[in-house]
Write a protein that holds these residues in place. Structure first.
Motif, PDB file in Angstrom:
ATOM      1  N   TRP A 176      40.193  29.602  36.707  1.00 49.47           N
ATOM      2  CA  TRP A 176      40.215  30.880  37.411  1.00 49.47           C
ATOM      3  C   TRP A 176      41.651  30.866  37.838  1.00 49.47           C
ATOM      4  O   TRP A 176      42.359  30.176  38.262  1.00 49.47           O
ATOM      5  CB  TRP A 176      39.590  30.934  38.544  1.00 49.47           C
ATOM      6  N   TRP A 177      42.211  32.331  37.371  1.00 48.17           N
ATOM      7  CA  TRP A 177      43.893  32.505  37.746  1.00 48.17           C
ATOM      8  C   TRP A 177      43.944  33.993  37.876  1.00 48.17           C
ATOM      9  O   TRP A 177      43.071  34.683  37.877  1.00 48.17           O
ATOM     10  CB  TRP A 177      44.661  31.984  36.770  1.00 48.17           C
ATOM     11  N   ALA A 178      45.388  34.195  38.523  1.00 45.75           N
ATOM     12  CA  ALA A 178      45.639  35.811  38.714  1.00 45.75           C
ATOM     13  C   ALA A 178      47.106  35.506  38.442  1.00 45.75           C
ATOM     14  O   ALA A 178      47.697  34.905  38.785  1.00 45.75           O
ATOM     15  CB  ALA A 178      45.371  36.191  40.216  1.00 45.75           C
ATOM     16  N   CYS A 219      49.235  29.437  40.452  1.00 42.93           N
ATOM     17  CA  CYS A 219      48.718  29.714  38.895  1.00 42.93           C
ATOM     18  C   CYS A 219      49.917  29.817  38.044  1.00 42.93           C
ATOM     19  O   CYS A 219      50.050  29.349  36.769  1.00 42.93           O
ATOM     20  CB  CYS A 219      47.864  30.826  38.831  1.00 42.93           C
ATOM     21  N   ALA A 220      51.113  30.649  38.258  1.00 38.06           N
ATOM     22  CA  ALA A 220      52.215  30.525  37.511  1.00 38.06           C
ATOM     23  C   ALA A 220      52.900  29.274  37.148  1.00 38.06           C
ATOM     24  O   ALA A 220      53.476  29.207  36.248  1.00 38.06           O
ATOM     25  CB  ALA A 220      53.117  31.566  38.284  1.00 38.06           C
ATOM     26  N   ALA A 276      45.890  41.509  33.293  1.00 34.47           N
ATOM     27  CA  ALA A 276      45.710  40.313  33.021  1.00 34.47           C
ATOM     28  C   ALA A 276      46.331  40.289  31.520  1.00 34.47           C
ATOM     29  O   ALA A 276      46.721  39.247  30.926  1.00 34.47           O
ATOM     30  CB  ALA A 276      44.242  39.814  32.702  1.00 34.47           C
ATOM     31  N   LEU A 277      45.827  41.012  30.539  1.00 35.21           N
ATOM     32  CA  LEU A 277      46.329  41.173  29.289  1.00 35.21           C
ATOM     33  C   LEU A 277      47.978  41.056  29.014  1.00 35.21           C
ATOM     34  O   LEU A 277      48.488  40.361  28.471  1.00 35.21           O
ATOM     35  CB  LEU A 277      45.616  42.386  28.564  1.00 35.21           C
ATOM     36  N   ARG A 278      48.418  42.213  29.925  1.00 36.38           N
ATOM     37  CA  ARG A 278      50.025  41.962  29.858  1.00 36.38           C
ATOM     38  C   ARG A 278      50.514  40.862  30.280  1.00 36.38           C
ATOM     39  O   ARG A 278      51.676  40.185  29.598  1.00 36.38           O
ATOM     40  CB  ARG A 278      50.370  43.359  30.817  1.00 36.38           C
ATOM     41  N   TYR A 279      50.008  40.246  31.283  1.00 31.01           N
ATOM     42  CA  TYR A 279      50.629  39.034  31.877  1.00 31.01           C
ATOM     43  C   TYR A 279      50.587  37.801  30.789  1.00 31.01           C
ATOM     44  O   TYR A 279      51.424  37.012  30.406  1.00 31.01           O
ATOM     45  CB  TYR A 279      49.597  38.496  33.023  1.00 31.01           C
ATOM     46  N   GLN A 331      47.306  24.269  42.827  1.00 33.79           N
ATOM     47  CA  GLN A 331      48.260  24.016  41.811  1.00 33.79           C
ATOM     48  C   GLN A 331      48.010  22.416  41.203  1.00 33.79           C
ATOM     49  O   GLN A 331      47.816  21.730  41.986  1.00 33.79           O
ATOM     50  CB  GLN A 331      49.650  24.056  42.408  1.00 33.79           C
ATOM     51  N   LEU A 332      47.866  22.667  39.925  1.00 33.83           N
ATOM     52  CA  LEU A 332      48.017  21.458  39.169  1.00 33.83           C
ATOM     53  C   LEU A 332      49.449  21.298  38.422  1.00 33.83           C
ATOM     54  O   LEU A 332      49.968  22.010  37.949  1.00 33.83           O
ATOM     55  CB  LEU A 332      46.789  21.339  38.375  1.00 33.83           C
TER      56      LEU A 332
END
Length: 179
Positions: free
Chosen positions: A75-77, A83-84, A117-120, A166-167
């Motif tokens: 899961w991310w945003a 997430c980045a 989401a698609l744009r990212y 974060q991983l």
């Protein structure tokens, strides 16, 4: 990942989610309330089912195709700094292992809109399988508390590992042991 680093990042991630919700740039304003009600990470060994869902590329994720395979859920945003930092490592892992049989990756965007989401994904050149979390998906498979969330479900449908926050590349590379 060390327990102290993970705990710090989980707390920081919750603060980021609350801050983003207040600015309206990610999830709707009630995201902080929803996050407060989110379930904890599933315990290791928990049976985890995944509903069918439409992917952003128009394909469908069908749970039956993941039966007997390792399934990595993420899961991310687009507004999440943790997430980045994690997603490029996950993308590199997917690129290295995507042809390997016996496993699948399913990422789940919790962005405010499908278009965001698609744009990212397009801006960063990510092509891994991704669904936008609709209310129906959220009801069928509630996102655990925190962000990003990484779950690895084993071939038997049970959780092998569950990580919040974060991983780093070496954390994601550990997933290869289950492939």
């Amino acid at each position: 990942m060390s327990s102290n680093r993970r705990d710090w990042m989980a707390g920081a991630g919750a603060l980021v989610l609350a801050a983003v919700a207040g600015h309206g740039s990610a999830q709707p304003a009630d995201v902080a309330a929803a996050e407060a009600k989110a379930p904890p990470l599933p315990a290791l060994g928990t049976l985890w089912s995944v509903p069918p869902m439409e992917l952003l590329d128009g394909a469908r994720f069908e749970p039956a195709r993941a039966d007997g395979q390792v399934l990595v859920l993420y899961w991310w945003a687009s507004t999440c700094p943790f997430c980045a930092a994690t997603t490029p490592h996950l993308n590199a892992f997917w690129q290295r292992h995507r042809q390997r049989p016996g496993w699948q990756l399913l990422t789940l965007s919790i962005d405010r809109t499908r278009e965001a989401a698609l744009r990212y994904l397009q801006q960063r050149g990510y092509a891994f399988p991704c669904a936008w979390v609709t209310p129906d998906i959220q009801r069928a498979m509630p996102k655990p508390k925190g962000l990003p969330i990484t779950l690895v479900r084993g071939r038997d449908g049970r959780i092998l590992t569950a990580e919040r926050g974060q991983l780093f590349a070496e954390d994601i590379d550990v997933i290869a042991q289950w492939l």
